[in-house]
Design an enzyme around this catalytic site. Structure first.
Site, PDB file in Angstrom:
ATOM      1  N   VAL A  11     -60.877  36.009 -91.039  1.00  0.00           N
ATOM      2  CA  VAL A  11     -61.051  36.967 -89.937  1.00  0.00           C
ATOM      3  C   VAL A  11     -60.839  38.392 -90.426  1.00  0.00           C
ATOM      4  O   VAL A  11     -61.653  39.296 -90.169  1.00  0.00           O
ATOM      5  CB  VAL A  11     -60.090  36.627 -88.773  1.00  0.00           C
ATOM      6  CG1 VAL A  11     -60.093  37.727 -87.719  1.00  0.00           C
ATOM      7  CG2 VAL A  11     -60.491  35.299 -88.136  1.00  0.00           C
ATOM      8  N   THR A  86     -52.208  31.571 -88.099  1.00  0.00           N
ATOM      9  CA  THR A  86     -51.304  30.942 -87.118  1.00  0.00           C
ATOM     10  C   THR A  86     -51.473  29.423 -87.271  1.00  0.00           C
ATOM     11  O   THR A  86     -52.080  28.772 -86.428  1.00  0.00           O
ATOM     12  CB  THR A  86     -51.649  31.375 -85.672  1.00  0.00           C
ATOM     13  OG1 THR A  86     -53.070  31.205 -85.462  1.00  0.00           O
ATOM     14  CG2 THR A  86     -51.299  32.808 -85.402  1.00  0.00           C
ATOM     15  N   LYS A 206     -59.556  31.992 -75.422  1.00  0.00           N
ATOM     16  CA  LYS A 206     -59.787  31.497 -76.795  1.00  0.00           C
ATOM     17  C   LYS A 206     -59.562  29.981 -76.865  1.00  0.00           C
ATOM     18  O   LYS A 206     -60.364  29.236 -77.428  1.00  0.00           O
ATOM     19  CB  LYS A 206     -58.853  32.243 -77.760  1.00  0.00           C
ATOM     20  CG  LYS A 206     -58.923  31.765 -79.183  1.00  0.00           C
ATOM     21  CD  LYS A 206     -60.276  32.021 -79.802  1.00  0.00           C
ATOM     22  CE  LYS A 206     -60.392  31.334 -81.150  1.00  0.00           C
ATOM     23  NZ  LYS A 206     -61.739  31.388 -81.698  1.00  0.00           N
ATOM     24  N   HIS A 213     -65.516  23.468 -77.205  1.00  0.00           N
ATOM     25  CA  HIS A 213     -66.335  23.102 -78.372  1.00  0.00           C
ATOM     26  C   HIS A 213     -65.934  21.715 -78.882  1.00  0.00           C
ATOM     27  O   HIS A 213     -66.782  20.885 -79.193  1.00  0.00           O
ATOM     28  CB  HIS A 213     -66.183  24.138 -79.489  1.00  0.00           C
ATOM     29  CG  HIS A 213     -66.576  25.526 -79.068  1.00  0.00           C
ATOM     30  ND1 HIS A 213     -66.243  26.655 -79.769  1.00  0.00           N
ATOM     31  CD2 HIS A 213     -67.285  25.951 -77.993  1.00  0.00           C
ATOM     32  CE1 HIS A 213     -66.711  27.724 -79.144  1.00  0.00           C
ATOM     33  NE2 HIS A 213     -67.353  27.319 -78.066  1.00  0.00           N
ATOM     34  N   TYR A 253     -70.997  22.979 -62.509  1.00  0.00           N
ATOM     35  CA  TYR A 253     -69.899  22.038 -62.783  1.00  0.00           C
ATOM     36  C   TYR A 253     -68.815  22.639 -63.681  1.00  0.00           C
ATOM     37  O   TYR A 253     -68.055  21.896 -64.297  1.00  0.00           O
ATOM     38  CB  TYR A 253     -70.404  20.752 -63.477  1.00  0.00           C
ATOM     39  CG  TYR A 253     -71.398  19.954 -62.696  1.00  0.00           C
ATOM     40  CD1 TYR A 253     -71.084  19.446 -61.442  1.00  0.00           C
ATOM     41  CD2 TYR A 253     -72.654  19.684 -63.210  1.00  0.00           C
ATOM     42  CE1 TYR A 253     -72.005  18.704 -60.726  1.00  0.00           C
ATOM     43  CE2 TYR A 253     -73.583  18.942 -62.496  1.00  0.00           C
ATOM     44  CZ  TYR A 253     -73.246  18.463 -61.258  1.00  0.00           C
ATOM     45  OH  TYR A 253     -74.149  17.717 -60.553  1.00  0.00           O
ATOM     46  N   GLY A 261     -66.852  14.035 -56.711  1.00  0.00           N
ATOM     47  CA  GLY A 261     -66.963  12.913 -55.785  1.00  0.00           C
ATOM     48  C   GLY A 261     -68.424  12.667 -55.509  1.00  0.00           C
ATOM     49  O   GLY A 261     -69.281  12.972 -56.344  1.00  0.00           O
ATOM     50  N   CYS A 264     -72.750   9.466 -56.575  1.00  0.00           N
ATOM     51  CA  CYS A 264     -73.248   9.159 -57.924  1.00  0.00           C
ATOM     52  C   CYS A 264     -72.193   9.241 -59.019  1.00  0.00           C
ATOM     53  O   CYS A 264     -72.038   8.314 -59.803  1.00  0.00           O
ATOM     54  CB  CYS A 264     -74.409  10.086 -58.265  1.00  0.00           C
ATOM     55  SG  CYS A 264     -75.820   9.788 -57.210  1.00  0.00           S
TER      56      CYS A 264
HETATM   57  N1  LIG Z   1     -61.364  31.276 -89.572  1.00  0.00           N
HETATM   58  C1  LIG Z   1     -62.015  31.371 -88.447  1.00  0.00           C
HETATM   59  O1  LIG Z   1     -63.197  31.028 -88.339  1.00  0.00           O
HETATM   60  C2  LIG Z   1     -61.337  31.928 -87.226  1.00  0.00           C
HETATM   61  C3  LIG Z   1     -62.120  32.261 -86.093  1.00  0.00           C
HETATM   62  C4  LIG Z   1     -61.488  32.780 -84.975  1.00  0.00           C
HETATM   63  C5  LIG Z   1     -60.104  32.955 -84.968  1.00  0.00           C
HETATM   64  N2  LIG Z   1     -59.368  32.600 -86.072  1.00  0.00           N
HETATM   65  C6  LIG Z   1     -57.918  32.829 -86.007  1.00  0.00           C
HETATM   66  O2  LIG Z   1     -57.639  34.045 -86.726  1.00  0.00           O
HETATM   67  C7  LIG Z   1     -56.387  33.951 -87.420  1.00  0.00           C
HETATM   68  C8  LIG Z   1     -56.620  34.143 -88.917  1.00  0.00           C
HETATM   69  O3  LIG Z   1     -57.471  33.097 -89.369  1.00  0.00           O
HETATM   70  P1  LIG Z   1     -58.055  33.094 -90.834  1.00  0.00           P
HETATM   71  O4  LIG Z   1     -58.967  31.917 -90.930  1.00  0.00           O
HETATM   72  O5  LIG Z   1     -58.550  34.446 -91.195  1.00  0.00           O
HETATM   73  O6  LIG Z   1     -56.703  32.782 -91.676  1.00  0.00           O
HETATM   74  P2  LIG Z   1     -56.523  32.780 -93.249  1.00  0.00           P
HETATM   75  O7  LIG Z   1     -55.496  31.770 -93.553  1.00  0.00           O
HETATM   76  O8  LIG Z   1     -57.844  32.715 -93.949  1.00  0.00           O
HETATM   77  O9  LIG Z   1     -55.935  34.234 -93.533  1.00  0.00           O
HETATM   78  C9  LIG Z   1     -54.690  34.655 -93.087  1.00  0.00           C
HETATM   79  C10 LIG Z   1     -54.171  35.720 -94.037  1.00  0.00           C
HETATM   80  O10 LIG Z   1     -52.945  36.231 -93.515  1.00  0.00           O
HETATM   81  C11 LIG Z   1     -52.161  36.565 -94.624  1.00  0.00           C
HETATM   82  N3  LIG Z   1     -50.778  36.796 -94.227  1.00  0.00           N
HETATM   83  C12 LIG Z   1     -49.829  35.884 -93.900  1.00  0.00           C
HETATM   84  N4  LIG Z   1     -48.667  36.510 -93.619  1.00  0.00           N
HETATM   85  C13 LIG Z   1     -48.879  37.828 -93.760  1.00  0.00           C
HETATM   86  C14 LIG Z   1     -48.086  38.979 -93.604  1.00  0.00           C
HETATM   87  N5  LIG Z   1     -46.791  38.883 -93.258  1.00  0.00           N
HETATM   88  N6  LIG Z   1     -48.631  40.185 -93.844  1.00  0.00           N
HETATM   89  C15 LIG Z   1     -49.938  40.291 -94.208  1.00  0.00           C
HETATM   90  N7  LIG Z   1     -50.737  39.223 -94.364  1.00  0.00           N
HETATM   91  C16 LIG Z   1     -50.226  38.023 -94.148  1.00  0.00           C
HETATM   92  C17 LIG Z   1     -52.356  35.397 -95.569  1.00  0.00           C
HETATM   93  O11 LIG Z   1     -51.934  35.710 -96.897  1.00  0.00           O
HETATM   94  C18 LIG Z   1     -53.850  35.187 -95.442  1.00  0.00           C
HETATM   95  O12 LIG Z   1     -54.566  35.924 -96.410  1.00  0.00           O
HETATM   96  C19 LIG Z   1     -55.830  32.574 -87.046  1.00  0.00           C
HETATM   97  O13 LIG Z   1     -54.986  32.722 -85.933  1.00  0.00           O
HETATM   98  C20 LIG Z   1     -57.055  31.763 -86.688  1.00  0.00           C
HETATM   99  O14 LIG Z   1     -56.748  30.713 -85.809  1.00  0.00           O
HETATM  100  C21 LIG Z   1     -59.942  32.105 -87.185  1.00  0.00           C
END
Ligand SMILES: NC(=O)c1ccc[n+]([C@@H]2O[C@H](COP(=O)([O-])OP(=O)(O)OC[C@H]3O[C@@H](n4cnc5c(N)ncnc54)[C@H](O)[C@@H]3O)[C@@H](O)[C@H]2O)c1
Length: 433
Positions: A11, A86, A206, A213, A253, A261, A264
């Protein structure tokens, strides 16, 4: 704007490249030195089409840098976007440690420097998490107007993430009170035409999307399993199902309210399930459809009985408006339960004329509520005025009339989201809000 991006994973890296393309200056921040080094050379730490080109361009134009020092990143920026991971704990619970750590770091810098700042939480967090972070780290800064805080869920898909950022499928801005923000700063960092909700509503969107999905995949696969048993082409079946954009792939829906209900859905859901059980086809998702409907009906009955009123008025009895079909109607089940527990009931349904009920409809009523005739009233006013609690499952009375007939001491339960009811001075509760 100069924007610091916390977390240079999928992200954060995509957000950096795409915001740089829009002309913003980017300061990436991550705890992993290798990711910071890649960024500082203008390379993406993750594989994503177009991203390296965007980062290279930003690097050449002097609008991209990265650091492992959170304080430096905040000091150089007008806004911070939190995109750290997360992950799930072993138990399945959400681990917010990284978000907490970054929140603490950012709040410490802001408190010490007194600089104004915009803060966007972008990591996926359960409803209530943004408010918890604000309470723990930012409340004084927010109250003083030094920091403005938004929760903006991310909807990108890996593999098409840059395209998704440019043309988001959905843009959502969560504010502390659900009101439109005074400034369009969050919109500038998101693109699209965002819907504005409270922090918790935005967080819930979210999860609703991802759950939906996951349910879609599960549903398609369960239909596919039945098709395989039948020797049918499951992909073809689902393709045709999806070609109906009026009832199937649509808003239809998809509004929380009455349990389903009618003549059907209950019958057909039961029939397919019994076939699957008989043939040993495992369909855990479809199998729970009846249970979830029953749970919703139970909640409605609990809400009604929990109000402590004995005289109940039902507006609407058929399973939906503009039909006299009582078969499988949840409101018939509600009426039956209330009568069984000794409540006084009055019912108004403009589509119901008992003398015209014939066939299966009449049989249903004779079997379940033979004395219905004495409960059905010819007008809504009589039902409303003689009841302590009104349960509205259909819009069968005009708002203006309701406004004059219902008294403030009466209570109303809104089953199907007739939310204008909320604006009147009675005790209001919605089934799903
Ligand atoms: N990957 C996806 O397709 C996607 C889509 C929508 C939402 N999200 C959500 O976005 C968030 C990030 O996802 P992601 O896939 O990019 O995660 P990721 O694991 O690829 O990247 C997270 C980054 O955060 C860094 N990090 C951790 N602690 C840190 C700190 N204290 N300071 C600075 N950096 C730190 C890690 O080193 C890592 O590089 C998550 O909550 C995820 O659920 C992900």
């Amino acid at each position: 704007m100069n924007v610091s991006i916390f977390g240079l994973g999928y992200v954060g890296a995509v957000t950096s490249g795409c915001l740089a393309e829009l002309g913003h200056g980017i300061i990436g921040a991550d705890v992993q030195q290798a990711k910071v080094d890649a960024f500082n050379r203008g390379f993406s730490p993750i594989i994503e089409p177009e991203l390296d080109d965007l980062l290279q361009k930003a690097k050449r134009e002097g609008r991209l840098s990265a650091t492992t020092n959170a304080a430096d990143a905040v000091a150089q920026s007008d806004a911070s976007i939190i995109c750290v991971g997360t992950p799930s704990l072993e138990s399945g619970r959400l681990n917010l440690d990284f978000v907490r750590k970054v929140s603490e770091q950012i709040s410490t810098v802001l408190r010490a420097s007194g600089k104004k700042h915009i803060l966007l939480f972008r990591s996926t967090m359960l409803p209530g998490s943004t408010r918890a972070m604000v309470t723990d780290f930012f409340e004084d800064l927010r109250a003083a107007g030094q920091v403005r805080i938004y929760y903006c869920p991310e909807f990108l898909r890996e593999g098409t993430a840059v395209k998704d950022f440019r043309e988001p499928s959905l843009a959502v801005v969560g504010t502390h009170d659900g009101k439109e923000p005074e400034s369009d700063e969050a919109k500038q960092l998101l693109g699209g035409s965002p819907s504005v909700l409270g922090w918790e509503g935005a967080e819930m969107i979210k999860y609703s999307c991802n759950y939906f999905h996951a349910l879609k995949v599960g549903f398609a696969n369960e239909i596919g399993r039945v098709c395989k048993f039948l020797g049918e082409d499951g992909a073809r079946v689902m393709d045709v199902v999806c070609s109906d954009t009026r009832l199937n792939i649509s808003r239809y829906y998809m509004k929380p309210g009455n349990p389903y209900g009618g003549s059907c859905l209950p019958k057909d859901v039961s029939a397919l399930l019994s076939l699957a059980r008989q043939e040993g086809i495992s369909l855990p998702l479809l199998d729970n459809t009846l249970d979830t409907n029953q749970a919703h009906l139970d909640l409605l009955i609990k809400l009604i009985t929990g109000k402590g009123r004995r005289k109940i008025g039902l507006l609407g009895l058929a399973f939906k408006a503009d039909t006299d079909d009582l078969r499988g109607s949840p409101m018939v089940a509600v009426a039956e339960t209330l009568l069984g527990r000794g409540y006084e009931l009055r019912i108004y349904d403009p589509s119901l004329n008992l003398s015209r009920l014939i066939g299966a409809n009449e049989a249903e009523i004779q079997r379940r509520m033979p004395h219905l005739a004495s409960l059905l009233k010819p007008g809504a006013r009589e039902v409303i005025e003689d009841s302590e609690l009104i349960v509205a499952s259909q819009k069968c009375v005009a708002m203006e009339e309701l406004g004059t007939w219902v008294k403030p001491e009466q209570a109303v339960i809104d089953v199907n989201g007739w939310r204008e009811l909320k604006t009147l001075p009675w005790q209001y509760e919605g089934l799903c809000w």
